[in-house]
Write an enzyme that holds these catalytic residues in place. Sequence first.
Site, PDB file in Angstrom:
ATOM      1  N   LYS A  25       0.856  -1.184   0.000  1.00  0.00           N
ATOM      2  CA  LYS A  25       0.000   0.000   0.000  1.00  0.00           C
ATOM      3  C   LYS A  25       0.892   1.234   0.000  1.00  0.00           C
ATOM      4  O   LYS A  25       1.922   1.268   0.694  1.00  0.00           O
ATOM      5  CB  LYS A  25      -0.910   0.038   1.232  1.00  0.00           C
ATOM      6  CG  LYS A  25      -1.702   1.337   1.372  1.00  0.00           C
ATOM      7  CD  LYS A  25      -2.482   1.397   2.676  1.00  0.00           C
ATOM      8  CE  LYS A  25      -3.149   2.752   2.858  1.00  0.00           C
ATOM      9  NZ  LYS A  25      -3.915   2.849   4.122  1.00  0.00           N
ATOM     10  N   GLU A  37      -9.252  11.743  11.943  1.00  0.00           N
ATOM     11  CA  GLU A  37      -8.381  10.635  12.370  1.00  0.00           C
ATOM     12  C   GLU A  37      -7.544  11.013  13.584  1.00  0.00           C
ATOM     13  O   GLU A  37      -6.753  11.967  13.543  1.00  0.00           O
ATOM     14  CB  GLU A  37      -7.468  10.198  11.228  1.00  0.00           C
ATOM     15  CG  GLU A  37      -6.667   8.945  11.552  1.00  0.00           C
ATOM     16  CD  GLU A  37      -6.286   8.133  10.335  1.00  0.00           C
ATOM     17  OE1 GLU A  37      -5.740   7.032  10.496  1.00  0.00           O
ATOM     18  OE2 GLU A  37      -6.547   8.592   9.203  1.00  0.00           O
TER      19      GLU A  37
END
Length: 431
Positions: free
Chosen positions: A182, A227
Amino acid sequence: MPTPPRPLTVRTVAIPEGDPRYDQPLLELLPDRSPLSWVRRGEGLVGWGCAARLDPSGPGRFAAADDWWRAWCEQVRVDDEVGLPGTGPIAFTSFAFADRPGRSVVVVPEVVVGCRDGVRWITTVGEAAEHPVRPVGHPGRVRFSDGALSADGYRDAVAEAVRILRTSDGTGAGDDRERVRKVVLARDEVATTSAPLDPRHLLGNLAGRYPSCWSFAVDGLVGATPELLLERSGRRIRSRVLAGTSWPRPGVGAAELASGLLGSAKDRAEHAFAAASLAAELRPFCGELAVPEHPEVLRLRNVLHLASHITGELHEHAANNGVAALLRLAAAVHPSAAVGGTPTSAAVALIGELEGVDRGRYSGPVGWVDGAGNGELGLALRCAQLEETADGGRARLFAGCGIVAASEPDSEVAESDAKFRPIREALDSDA
């Protein structure tokens, strides 16, 4: 023999209910110059003035900040009548994403006003001066243009990343141990305004539209992040990991969007990388660490995210000897897979090859820390770096997406557009 200087006093006192000076929402107390903010659902901290400041840089920025902050706290006298998280000595922080030279910021305000569970307080450093609160300024006409990486350029960068991720080893280097699974790629956009930019205009709009996010402002970096990288309170730690995203589309209901996100193999894999990487970095510090088996869906105005709430308890020795102070923990976990990739070193190297964007403090830790090494740090997402110009203002906006082998370039461009939406709307709006 000269008399040694008296230590600076940091004093926290409760604000009486109904005090007309502070009986208003936290964000409405802020001045227009260099406001500091960490506010969610009307609670948190705001500050102004500068009693002390550090601008660390490079790979040692977290350790330098922690050492400096501890030394500063040891030199002051603390008179804290409230004794809640966020009282006593407080520093607002914002760190550069990358290890290469780039300015991070630690600011100790002259004044902090806080609110938690309905209790309000004010902290002053020394003899803080009064601050005028002027009406919030509107940015005037707003024009948006490409930044360092246009939408087409971003599409090309994503396509190249996908090509690399789909190769046998993920890097082209033939080393399976460093296979990139990723990588997070960002793009930027520039907004120019006909009037000077008042950070409070963005903060108020963001807080109103995204109440479940943390509305932050530190040294001109303003945003509302969903977040939470790390919260530390004594031995307890908490994180809200986000990765895997969907966004509203014509003809698709909210329930269908959420179901599709939960059922997406691509998004579940992207999320699993982020949650696993954070947990792996935290485990050496923890006696207990709870990682949910399955993510949930966080619904926001502009997007839906897969979310995992990770909680833990620090080893007693780690909590007490300083190695797990909040800024030290941040050094251990940043960059997480949510903003860098997996594995970290190879993904960050790939970002350097493909992205072509100087992130500055975008996607770096931002928040506050207290004198005991506790506090809250989010990731600087949904944000813009503000600056004044000769004829108005300029804001540099950022958005990023997690790229895995199953990613589609056109879809990632659309996702980045959805992530620009909070700041675009906050700039170009009267309410």
